[in-house]
Design an enzyme around this catalytic site. Sequence first.
Site, mmCIF file in Angstrom:
data_model
loop_
_atom_site.group_PDB
_atom_site.id
_atom_site.type_symbol
_atom_site.label_atom_id
_atom_site.label_comp_id
_atom_site.label_asym_id
_atom_site.label_seq_id
_atom_site.Cartn_x
_atom_site.Cartn_y
_atom_site.Cartn_z
ATOM 1 N N ASP A 201 0.818 -1.204 0.000
ATOM 2 C CA ASP A 201 0.000 0.000 0.000
ATOM 3 C C ASP A 201 0.863 1.270 0.000
ATOM 4 O OD1 ASP A 201 -2.723 1.208 0.492
ATOM 5 O OD2 ASP A 201 -1.649 2.022 2.208
ATOM 6 N N GLU A 272 1.841 -0.015 -4.737
ATOM 7 C CA GLU A 272 0.947 1.070 -5.156
ATOM 8 C C GLU A 272 1.736 2.374 -5.066
ATOM 9 O OE1 GLU A 272 -3.191 3.298 -3.896
ATOM 10 O OE2 GLU A 272 -1.691 2.789 -2.420
#
Length: 516
Positions: A201, A272
């Site tokens: 993330d 990401e």
Amino acid sequence: MSDLKWWETAVIYQIYPRSFQDSNSDGIGDLPGITSRLDYISDLGVDAIWISPFFPSPQKDFGYDVSNYCDINPEYGTLNDFDILIKKTHKLGLRLMIDIVPAHCSDMHPWFEESRQSRDNPKSEWFHWVDPMPDGSAPTNWLSFFGGQAWSWEPRRQQYYLHNFLSSQPNLNHANTEVINAFSNIAEFWFDRGVDGFRMDAVHTINADSAPYKNNLADPNFKIGNLPQDQQPFFRQLHDTAQLNQSSIQNFIESFRSVADKYTGDRFLMGELDGDDAVLASENFTAPGRLHATYNFNLLEWGGLDVEGMKAAISSAIYAFNGSGRLTFAFSNHDVPRSASRQLNPLGLNETHQEALQLLLLKLEISLIGSTCIYQGEELALSDVKDIPIDLMQDPWGKEFAPNFLGRDTCRTPMVWERSNNQWAGFSDAKTTWLPISEDHLLRAGLDEAARPKSIYNQISSFLKWRKKQPAMMDANTMKQINCGSKQIIFDRISDTQSLRCFFDFETLTASFTEN
Ligand code: GLC
Ligand code: CA
């Protein structure tokens, strides 16, 4: 046989666990629910699954605020449920990726609970603690993605701490080797349980710097447009010279990669990543010994893209990554309005075109080089759900900026499975579900669509089977864009043995593939 690793061409199905399938009638999706729907995913023909976070968490940011990285939130099940899930996933020939959140944890994580107590406890250096400026203000002008300053005050330490998102998501200090080692142990815990990779993330928001931090500069190109985010001061700043994407992050990334490399089976790290110049940042993050690939935001534009916009988005990524599998494309995820709706307006289309457009977009992204992420419901052409009453809104970002901004609930409503099966179409038999189910979605329920020969689900399933037989798509990650009209996107996919012209026509909403 292709020499490429599985992840270089993977089509990955993203599950938002809270909204996939409820198995115990509490209105919230869970791991046994996912296990019970694996056949549906496998029959679609994807290669892997990525499940958004399911770890213990106070759910302030719905799992992206982790309070224990090595367990399962009781709402979602148990570690035993996870073991059953992974076993069935592998039995079906699918890989399983889970979502790790290295940049920040929850303020309820014992690490932060300890760290905030004093300046001299064993975890005191695990977060970014900074003294106030002489006038008492925060150390920099940094803002949080979710509104307000990126610094919050801790009275016990008489210091500020950094958080790029909610104040309940304190940024970990990745300059600290104890933090880096803690994440190595977490990676081992999950790799040992059999996971095939991590979606990592928000890696651009990891911070390994220390005071004095620099101020962000104003973005000279900022203009108020009609995007909801334009109302947020965060987007008036440039970030990559100070707050985000700092080169010091790479120590942690390299350490995490070295853990993945100890394991057999080509474990995959997909980060990401966004930035002022996301392509440049991606090159840096995917240099040898770092991430395998970065998840590219170019096609995820909140307001949707017209054809020229999509072409430009593809070109800029291809410019740096042609010939490699170091990037992942997506049109939809749990953070942006669903593509079947979002893309209509910029293309001058209306809802009657929703299905044809969604099919075309899926074929386009799957045909690009690198891996692709399909978000749950894209295979059904689900629309974005814009009519959630304000008092039922859940997303903290949406709530902060409501009513002008709808936030991310619009793409997070529960999946629907069988129109005739109870009031929630088989998602749950609870009285209420955590977010309302869309009436509009009932017409596109998953199992109903899987049983309908002409559905998007079945067309994508056939397309994925056909793709597996195309050397141009499976043996090499090379493509050449072809000049064409403003309503078409054309490129060749090229391997040693095949050249395939891929033609996407946004006038007729059809795709064709012919060997050159
Ligand atoms: C990522 C996630 C998003 C989350 C944020 C903070 O962008 O995709 O859902 O809110 O990171 O962890
Ligand atoms: Ca449940």
